[in-house]
Design an enzyme around this catalytic site. Sequence first.
Site, PDB file in Angstrom:
ATOM      1  N   GLU A  51       0.896  -1.370   0.040  1.00 25.69           N
ATOM      2  CA  GLU A  51      -0.210   0.167   0.002  1.00 25.69           C
ATOM      3  C   GLU A  51       0.910   1.238   0.075  1.00 25.69           C
ATOM      4  O   GLU A  51       2.059   1.249   0.265  1.00 25.69           O
ATOM      5  CB  GLU A  51      -0.739   0.091   1.179  1.00 25.69           C
ATOM      6  CG  GLU A  51      -1.958  -1.030   1.439  1.00 25.69           C
ATOM      7  CD  GLU A  51      -2.383  -1.036   2.755  1.00 25.69           C
ATOM      8  OE1 GLU A  51      -2.271  -0.184   3.534  1.00 25.69           O
ATOM      9  OE2 GLU A  51      -3.090  -2.309   2.956  1.00 25.69           O
TER      10      GLU A  51
ATOM     11  N   LYS B 220       2.054   4.707   1.437  1.00 31.05           N
ATOM     12  CA  LYS B 220       2.020   5.399   2.854  1.00 31.05           C
ATOM     13  C   LYS B 220       1.555   6.621   2.983  1.00 31.05           C
ATOM     14  O   LYS B 220       2.480   7.624   2.479  1.00 31.05           O
ATOM     15  CB  LYS B 220       3.612   5.187   3.624  1.00 31.05           C
ATOM     16  CG  LYS B 220       3.632   5.464   4.885  1.00 31.05           C
ATOM     17  CD  LYS B 220       4.701   5.126   5.541  1.00 31.05           C
ATOM     18  CE  LYS B 220       4.763   5.493   7.153  1.00 31.05           C
ATOM     19  NZ  LYS B 220       4.540   6.711   7.599  1.00 31.05           N
TER      20      LYS B 220
ATOM     21  N   ASP C 155       0.831  10.396   3.607  1.00 29.17           N
ATOM     22  CA  ASP C 155       1.455  11.364   4.467  1.00 29.17           C
ATOM     23  C   ASP C 155       0.270  12.215   5.172  1.00 29.17           C
ATOM     24  O   ASP C 155      -0.042  13.476   4.545  1.00 29.17           O
ATOM     25  CB  ASP C 155       2.373  12.008   3.881  1.00 29.17           C
ATOM     26  CG  ASP C 155       3.482  12.539   4.995  1.00 29.17           C
ATOM     27  OD1 ASP C 155       3.274  12.420   5.964  1.00 29.17           O
ATOM     28  OD2 ASP C 155       4.252  13.278   4.251  1.00 29.17           O
TER      29      ASP C 155
ATOM     30  N   TYR D 269      -7.176   2.201   5.944  1.00 33.13           N
ATOM     31  CA  TYR D 269      -5.881   1.136   5.516  1.00 33.13           C
ATOM     32  C   TYR D 269      -6.154  -0.049   6.614  1.00 33.13           C
ATOM     33  O   TYR D 269      -5.137  -0.774   6.419  1.00 33.13           O
ATOM     34  CB  TYR D 269      -4.815   1.650   5.433  1.00 33.13           C
ATOM     35  CG  TYR D 269      -4.313   2.560   6.556  1.00 33.13           C
ATOM     36  CD1 TYR D 269      -4.224   2.095   7.655  1.00 33.13           C
ATOM     37  CD2 TYR D 269      -3.949   3.896   6.384  1.00 33.13           C
ATOM     38  CE1 TYR D 269      -3.663   2.937   8.939  1.00 33.13           C
ATOM     39  CE2 TYR D 269      -3.629   4.648   7.345  1.00 33.13           C
ATOM     40  CZ  TYR D 269      -3.609   4.217   8.607  1.00 33.13           C
ATOM     41  OH  TYR D 269      -3.129   4.992   9.844  1.00 33.13           O
TER      42      TYR D 269
ATOM     43  N   LYS E 120      10.230   3.868   3.660  1.00 33.08           N
ATOM     44  CA  LYS E 120      10.048   5.144   3.472  1.00 33.08           C
ATOM     45  C   LYS E 120      11.147   5.709   2.391  1.00 33.08           C
ATOM     46  O   LYS E 120      12.388   5.405   2.328  1.00 33.08           O
ATOM     47  CB  LYS E 120      10.564   6.102   4.969  1.00 33.08           C
ATOM     48  CG  LYS E 120       9.608   5.762   6.172  1.00 33.08           C
ATOM     49  CD  LYS E 120       8.969   7.185   6.414  1.00 33.08           C
ATOM     50  CE  LYS E 120       9.251   7.468   7.769  1.00 33.08           C
ATOM     51  NZ  LYS E 120       8.734   8.687   8.062  1.00 33.08           N
TER      52      LYS E 120
ATOM     53  N   CYS F 119      12.705  47.017  -4.343  1.00 31.80           N
ATOM     54  CA  CYS F 119      11.650  46.060  -5.011  1.00 31.80           C
ATOM     55  C   CYS F 119      12.108  45.918  -6.430  1.00 31.80           C
ATOM     56  O   CYS F 119      12.059  47.033  -7.274  1.00 31.80           O
ATOM     57  CB  CYS F 119      10.182  46.435  -4.725  1.00 31.80           C
ATOM     58  SG  CYS F 119       9.019  45.615  -5.716  1.00 31.80           S
TER      59      CYS F 119
ATOM     60  N   CYS G 152       8.951  47.665  -8.631  1.00 33.35           N
ATOM     61  CA  CYS G 152       8.714  48.946  -8.758  1.00 33.35           C
ATOM     62  C   CYS G 152       9.556  49.980  -7.982  1.00 33.35           C
ATOM     63  O   CYS G 152       9.502  51.046  -8.066  1.00 33.35           O
ATOM     64  CB  CYS G 152       7.238  49.061  -7.772  1.00 33.35           C
ATOM     65  SG  CYS G 152       7.402  48.950  -5.992  1.00 33.35           S
TER      66      CYS G 152
ATOM     67  N   CYS H 142       8.016  44.639   0.088  1.00 29.93           N
ATOM     68  CA  CYS H 142       8.288  46.028  -0.592  1.00 29.93           C
ATOM     69  C   CYS H 142       6.603  46.647   0.143  1.00 29.93           C
ATOM     70  O   CYS H 142       5.388  45.978  -0.154  1.00 29.93           O
ATOM     71  CB  CYS H 142       7.868  45.455  -1.943  1.00 29.93           C
ATOM     72  SG  CYS H 142       7.173  47.184  -2.658  1.00 29.93           S
TER      73      CYS H 142
ATOM     74  N   CYS I 299       2.655  48.824  -6.392  1.00 33.67           N
ATOM     75  CA  CYS I 299       3.770  47.632  -6.736  1.00 33.67           C
ATOM     76  C   CYS I 299       2.685  46.651  -7.760  1.00 33.67           C
ATOM     77  O   CYS I 299       1.886  46.197  -7.325  1.00 33.67           O
ATOM     78  CB  CYS I 299       4.305  47.028  -5.607  1.00 33.67           C
ATOM     79  SG  CYS I 299       5.408  45.627  -6.160  1.00 33.67           S
TER      80      CYS I 299
HETATM   81  S1  IVH Z   1      -1.072   0.330   8.784  1.00 32.64           S
HETATM   82  C1  IVH Z   1      -1.261  -1.844  12.672  1.00 32.64           C
HETATM   83  N1  IVH Z   1      -1.095   1.446   6.492  1.00 32.64           N
HETATM   84  O1  IVH Z   1       1.754   5.472   8.939  1.00 32.64           O
HETATM   85  C2  IVH Z   1      -1.231  -1.152  11.272  1.00 32.64           C
HETATM   86  N2  IVH Z   1      -0.223   2.756   8.228  1.00 32.64           N
HETATM   87  O2  IVH Z   1       3.366   4.282  11.840  1.00 32.64           O
HETATM   88  C3  IVH Z   1      -0.929   0.115  11.372  1.00 32.64           C
HETATM   89  N3  IVH Z   1       0.292   5.248   7.425  1.00 32.64           N
HETATM   90  O3  IVH Z   1       0.869   6.906  11.676  1.00 32.64           O
HETATM   91  C4  IVH Z   1      -0.948   0.959  10.569  1.00 32.64           C
HETATM   92  N4  IVH Z   1      -0.358   5.051   5.398  1.00 32.64           N
HETATM   93  O4  IVH Z   1      -1.396   6.573  10.168  1.00 32.64           O
HETATM   94  C5  IVH Z   1      -0.883   1.728   7.621  1.00 32.64           C
HETATM   95  N5  IVH Z   1      -1.205   2.324   4.328  1.00 32.64           N
HETATM   96  C6  IVH Z   1      -1.018   2.276   5.512  1.00 32.64           C
HETATM   97  C7  IVH Z   1      -0.730   3.623   5.763  1.00 32.64           C
HETATM   98  C8  IVH Z   1      -0.344   3.954   7.228  1.00 32.64           C
HETATM   99  C9  IVH Z   1      -0.173   5.738   6.223  1.00 32.64           C
HETATM  100  C10 IVH Z   1       0.439   5.876   8.704  1.00 32.64           C
HETATM  101  C11 IVH Z   1      -0.186   5.609  10.038  1.00 32.64           C
HETATM  102  C12 IVH Z   1       0.996   5.825  11.054  1.00 32.64           C
HETATM  103  C13 IVH Z   1       2.021   5.543  10.465  1.00 32.64           C
HETATM  104  C14 IVH Z   1       2.765   4.313  10.491  1.00 32.64           C
END
Ligand code: IVH
Length: 668
Positions: free
Chosen positions: A112, A114, A116, A224, A311, A405, A408, A423, A429
């Site tokens: 999946e 991740k 943000d 998720y 990451k 500036c 202007c 400015c 301006c």
């Molecule tokens: S699973 C036990 N899946 O990443 C399962 N987390 O430390 C726990 N996050 O702040 C999380 N995308 O909010 C999972 N596809 C994803 C995610 C995800 C983002 C975040 C989650 C947490 C951090 C994981």
Amino acid sequence: MSESVKHKIEELSKQIEDHNYNYYVAAKPTISDYEFDKLLEELIKLEKEHPEYLSTNSPSQRVGGAITKEFKPVKHKTPFLSLGNTYSEEELSNFDDRVKKALGAEAEYVCELKYDGVAIGLTYIDGTLVQAVTRGDGERGDDVTTNVKTIKSIPLKLRGHEYPKEFEIRGEIFMSRKVFDELNKEREEIAEPLMANPRNAAAGTLKMQDSSIVSKRNLDCFLYFILGDDLPHANHYDNLKAAHGWGFKISEHMKSVSGITDVFKYIDHWDVERNHLEFDIDGVVLKVNSYEQQRVLGFTAKSPRWAIAYKFKTQQVSTILESIVYQVGRTGAITPVANLKPVQLAGTTVKRATLHNADVIEKLDVRVGDTVFVEKGGEIIPKIIGVDLNKRPPHLHKVIYITECPECGTPLIRNESEANHYCPNELGCPPQVKGKMEHFVGRRAMDIDSLGAETIAQLYDAGLVKNVADLYELKKEDVLKLDRMAEKSVNNLLAGIEVSKKVPFERVLYGIGIRHIGETTAKKLAYYFKNIDALKNATLEQLLEVGDVGETTAKAIIDYFADERTANIINRLRYYGLQFELSEEQLTLSSEKLKDLSFVVSGVFSKFSRDDLKKTIEQNGGKNVGSISSKTSYVIAGENMGPEKHKKAEKLGIPIISEDDFIKMINE
Ligand code: IVH
């Protein structure tokens, strides 16, 4: 009769939620925005006439309105765990080895994105959203249900009938890059500090007290992880797919794979493709699919042994700094921008990077001709993070920051404690003047949609307008002389300007662009002072009495009216017929009778919908708060007010009044 109204309300609610689903989850709208608004209007009208049928999960509640003073801490039923993190593919291979060893077999993985944003847990009982809680410290989070209900992709009622009776679903609330950019553009227009990135913006928004502002911020949410005793399938993937069928937004990029090689492929793909997503991700998450295998693997103290987050490394390259240019923003803030020798970074060609301000240039000691390191993190705009001194040619000069500036020629100023140079030539301006006009004609202000940024630039460059008041003196024959201006478009343009004269006072007040005055503050000021003269003559103390107005805002208002040139623009606008006072209708509805009083509204009412009741409180100078505390002045109790609230009010000695008592209060 009443049964049929009830039925109609239910029917409309269902229809509207279906359209919300089609638009926000399935991304396949089947009706126009106009038709959607009509349905919602019809529902709101019926609920107003029959408040006894207003449900707390009605789609009409998505517009928000309730204020939460403090977010109640809630203990998570199941601890809200986080994930182990890694930046290296080798560690990911080790993870796979550990999994295979513990299981004595290959595992099927789910990959999946991740996301943000901010983690959230949503509890559903009998298909209805009952609570939304943030992650907090993993043990306890904050109850943010009221704000979460405004997020249109989160179902308030589930679709179909196949869902478990009770379950929790967790996910990530985020702000798309587009919404984030719009929000920052708006903040720039009113000289509010910009948000650093979409994650911060989402986190800040989720904790705002006024849910009607949250509603306007267009947050979104991917789910998720699902928890419950009677889930339909024995694995993660199928349950999430099922949850999609109940109305949740599950990413279409979730993928089930059968070995670590495919995981690496997924990572490599998204490491580049992430730049083309509409939202930020900071990595990829890998989960063992089967619940049985997850059970065997178990947990460490902090995270599951069956999942890991990979990451992305921040991507870096080095290139040559060819020159520095200085941009002037709409509020006059100066941003130094580096022109770079074009270089490939994260799938795009980078030619420019921000240098932020004079302090950053000084600290990096970056010079034109240097080889610099450029990085692209979560932010879209790359930044220079350092200089390769080994490659510095001799005799490079230190950067001498501009003092005037570039647009202007006005000498720049820099306030103590502020990083940016400004400015100060607000009204002369060019980028500032054009920016002010764009703000003025914007959708939330005068809403002159026949007048976009390009036309404004054209009119300005031709010398036809120098400020917003000039718009109302535009002559058809002059505009016709401009490039690409035909009879029809000019008629449209002038008609749009004419219609804008009817725009209500609070939006005019927002449109004239006083520093720090956003939409909400403009509205509060409009209702408090009722006309522009009263606002203009207000003292600092009087301004500070308005909820939302602090010292900086109050001073900005005073400075604005003290400037003869802006005063002149206002006079001209008034002369042309713009609204500089509340309308008769607004006036009869408003007073200051409830000044300094705070109200908790609870239950169902017969003469008002809850929203109208809250609006009436505000229009009469009072404040709405979400929960009862010792500072609450009154609780207005309708039918079915919760017994807990009743007890609490009695314990704290807060008077409980009826809606009739309330009506007397404002009519006295
Ligand atoms: S699973 C036990 N899946 O990443 C399962 N987390 O430390 C726990 N996050 O702040 C999380 N995308 O909010 C999972 N596809 C994803 C995610 C995800 C983002 C975040 C989650 C947490 C951090 C994981």
